[in-house]
Design an enzyme around this catalytic site. Structure first.
Site, PDB file in Angstrom:
ATOM      1  N   ALA A 239       0.805  -1.235   0.000  1.00 43.61           N
ATOM      2  CA  ALA A 239       0.000   0.000   0.000  1.00 43.61           C
ATOM      3  C   ALA A 239       0.834   1.279   0.000  1.00 43.61           C
ATOM      4  O   ALA A 239       0.275   2.372   0.140  1.00 43.61           O
ATOM      5  CB  ALA A 239      -1.008   0.036   1.148  1.00 43.61           C
ATOM      6  N   ALA A 240       2.144   1.166  -0.190  1.00 42.97           N
ATOM      7  CA  ALA A 240       2.964   2.390  -0.276  1.00 42.97           C
ATOM      8  C   ALA A 240       2.509   3.228  -1.465  1.00 42.97           C
ATOM      9  O   ALA A 240       2.287   4.440  -1.347  1.00 42.97           O
ATOM     10  CB  ALA A 240       4.438   2.031  -0.413  1.00 42.97           C
ATOM     11  N   GLY A 241       2.348   2.562  -2.612  1.00 44.65           N
ATOM     12  CA  GLY A 241       1.895   3.272  -3.821  1.00 44.65           C
ATOM     13  C   GLY A 241       0.487   3.803  -3.644  1.00 44.65           C
ATOM     14  O   GLY A 241       0.176   4.933  -4.054  1.00 44.65           O
ATOM     15  N   ASP A 242      -0.376   3.018  -3.020  1.00 43.70           N
ATOM     16  CA  ASP A 242      -1.776   3.459  -2.821  1.00 43.70           C
ATOM     17  C   ASP A 242      -1.823   4.702  -1.940  1.00 43.70           C
ATOM     18  O   ASP A 242      -2.614   5.623  -2.179  1.00 43.70           O
ATOM     19  CB  ASP A 242      -2.593   2.347  -2.152  1.00 43.70           C
ATOM     20  CG  ASP A 242      -2.675   1.107  -3.020  1.00 43.70           C
ATOM     21  OD1 ASP A 242      -2.559   1.247  -4.248  1.00 43.70           O
ATOM     22  OD2 ASP A 242      -2.840   0.003  -2.466  1.00 43.70           O
TER      23      ASP A 242
HETATM   24  O1  RIB Z   1      -1.503  -2.200  -3.340  1.00 46.95           O
HETATM   25  C1  RIB Z   1      -1.686  -3.092  -2.282  1.00 46.95           C
HETATM   26  C2  RIB Z   1      -2.961  -3.828  -2.439  1.00 46.95           C
HETATM   27  O2  RIB Z   1      -2.911  -4.621  -3.606  1.00 46.95           O
HETATM   28  C3  RIB Z   1      -3.265  -4.803  -1.325  1.00 46.95           C
HETATM   29  O3  RIB Z   1      -3.962  -4.229  -0.255  1.00 46.95           O
HETATM   30  C4  RIB Z   1      -4.014  -5.915  -2.022  1.00 46.95           C
HETATM   31  O4  RIB Z   1      -5.342  -6.025  -1.649  1.00 46.95           O
HETATM   32  C5  RIB Z   1      -3.857  -5.632  -3.517  1.00 46.95           C
HETATM   33  O5  RIB Z   1      -5.012  -5.139  -4.045  1.00 46.95           O
END
Ligand code: RIB
Length: 306
Positions: free
Chosen positions: A250-253
């Site tokens: 989730a760093a990118g998210d």
């Molecule tokens: O970017 C990380 C995410 O990728 C995770 O939370 C997982 O669910 C996938 O969708």
């Protein structure tokens, strides 16, 4: 400061995370050190990052008919995200099987479940909300036809479209004008555009070629090397903050959600990228996806200490 309205059309997953010493090789069986169930999904993660960074967020997505759906919806509620357009499908909730090694690097295998059934009809129900948004944020964990449909609604109403094409898939040239900002990492840039990136210079050159081909602007994230932002007039390199990674999930998210939450008409892009980089740096120092995403105050405080 104006609060931005961000609508996310994307995935909601339960992450099944296994910590391991090393990632297994093909054909190898290994014993994990710890298993954790943790809310994730690129769509929901980016929605939460945007909400915690101060945006007013609506999530358009789908969960299944199993026990994972409830806890995932509770996290959206806990972050004051409007989930009136999250559908319930007669299948399993999306699952992500994640392996994290000692360096904090991950591998992810998805079981799409309900995310794979998110349809144009589901998006149609949310068309007024999309039209009234400042930003539409999308990833690649739902059907592509649904994503394109949502982008067309946004474009028709002058809403900024940010696409994070992860996992990577080809984008037709005819779809380029639908995208205002494409945010991807170096692996996705290679898979989608055939651009090999081993340096910041390569990323700038790749970004330039992509925008010359019709995508309005590109943001390429380069992990420890930071990011580059390119449009037809400008290019900008932003260094990453050096931190010890515990889990890069989730760093990118977090980077994308934090970036999308700030009004670029009111803030300098350099500052917004620094804010997003700091958010992402904090995330990698913690375990899990949504559980690791910081809020605006924490990010600003962290930056003051730098
Ligand atoms: O970017 C990380 C995410 O990728 C995770 O939370 C997982 O669910 C996938 O969708």
């Amino acid at each position: 400061m104006k609060v931005l309205k961000v609508t996310v059309v994307g995935s909601i997953n339960m992450d099944v995370v296994n910590r391991v010493r090393e990632h297994p090789l093909p054909g190898e069986t290994i014993i994990g050190e710890q298993t954790i169930y943790s809310p994730g999904g690129k769509g929901a993660n980016q929605a939460i990052a945007a909400a915690r960074s101060g945006a007013e967020v609506c999530m358009v997505g789908a969960v299944g008919n199993d026990a994972f759906a409830g806890p995932l919806l509770e996290v959206l509620d806990g972050n004051e995200i409007d989930r009136s357009f999250v559908q319930h499908k007669e299948t399993n909730t999306g699952l992500a099987f994640i392996t994290v090694n000692q360096k904090g690097e991950n591998t992810i295998v998805l079981s799409q479940g309900a995310n794979g059934l998110l349809s144009k009809e589901d998006v149609f129900l949310a068309q007024n909300t999309i039209a009234a948004s400042d930003v539409l944020l999308l990833q690649n964990e739902i059907p592509w036809a649904t994503t394109v449909y949502a982008m067309k609604i946004a474009k028709a109403h002058g809403v900024k479209v940010i696409l994070n094409p992860a996992p990577a898939r080809k984008i037709e040239q005819a779809e380029y004008p639908l995208i205002d900002l494409l945010v991807m990492n170096e692996l996705e840039t290679k898979e989608i555009f055939g651009e090999e990136i081993v340096s910041v210079k390569d990323a700038l050159a790749a970004g330039k070629r992509i925008v010359q081909n019709g995508i309005q602007s590109v943001l390429i994230t380069l992990g420890e090397s930071g990011s580059v932002h390119v449009d037809l007039e400008n290019e900008l390199c932003t260094p990453a903050f050096g931190v010890k990674a515990v889990d890069t999930t989730a760093a990118g998210d977090t980077f994308i959600g934090a970036f999308a939450s700030v009004d670029l008409k009111k803030s300098r892009i350099e500052e917004v990228l620094r804010f997003a980089s700091a958010a992402s740096a904090i995330t990698v120092t913690r375990q899990g996806a949504q559980s690791s995403i910081p809020g605006k105050e924490e990010i600003e405080h962290w930056l003051e200490e730098k």
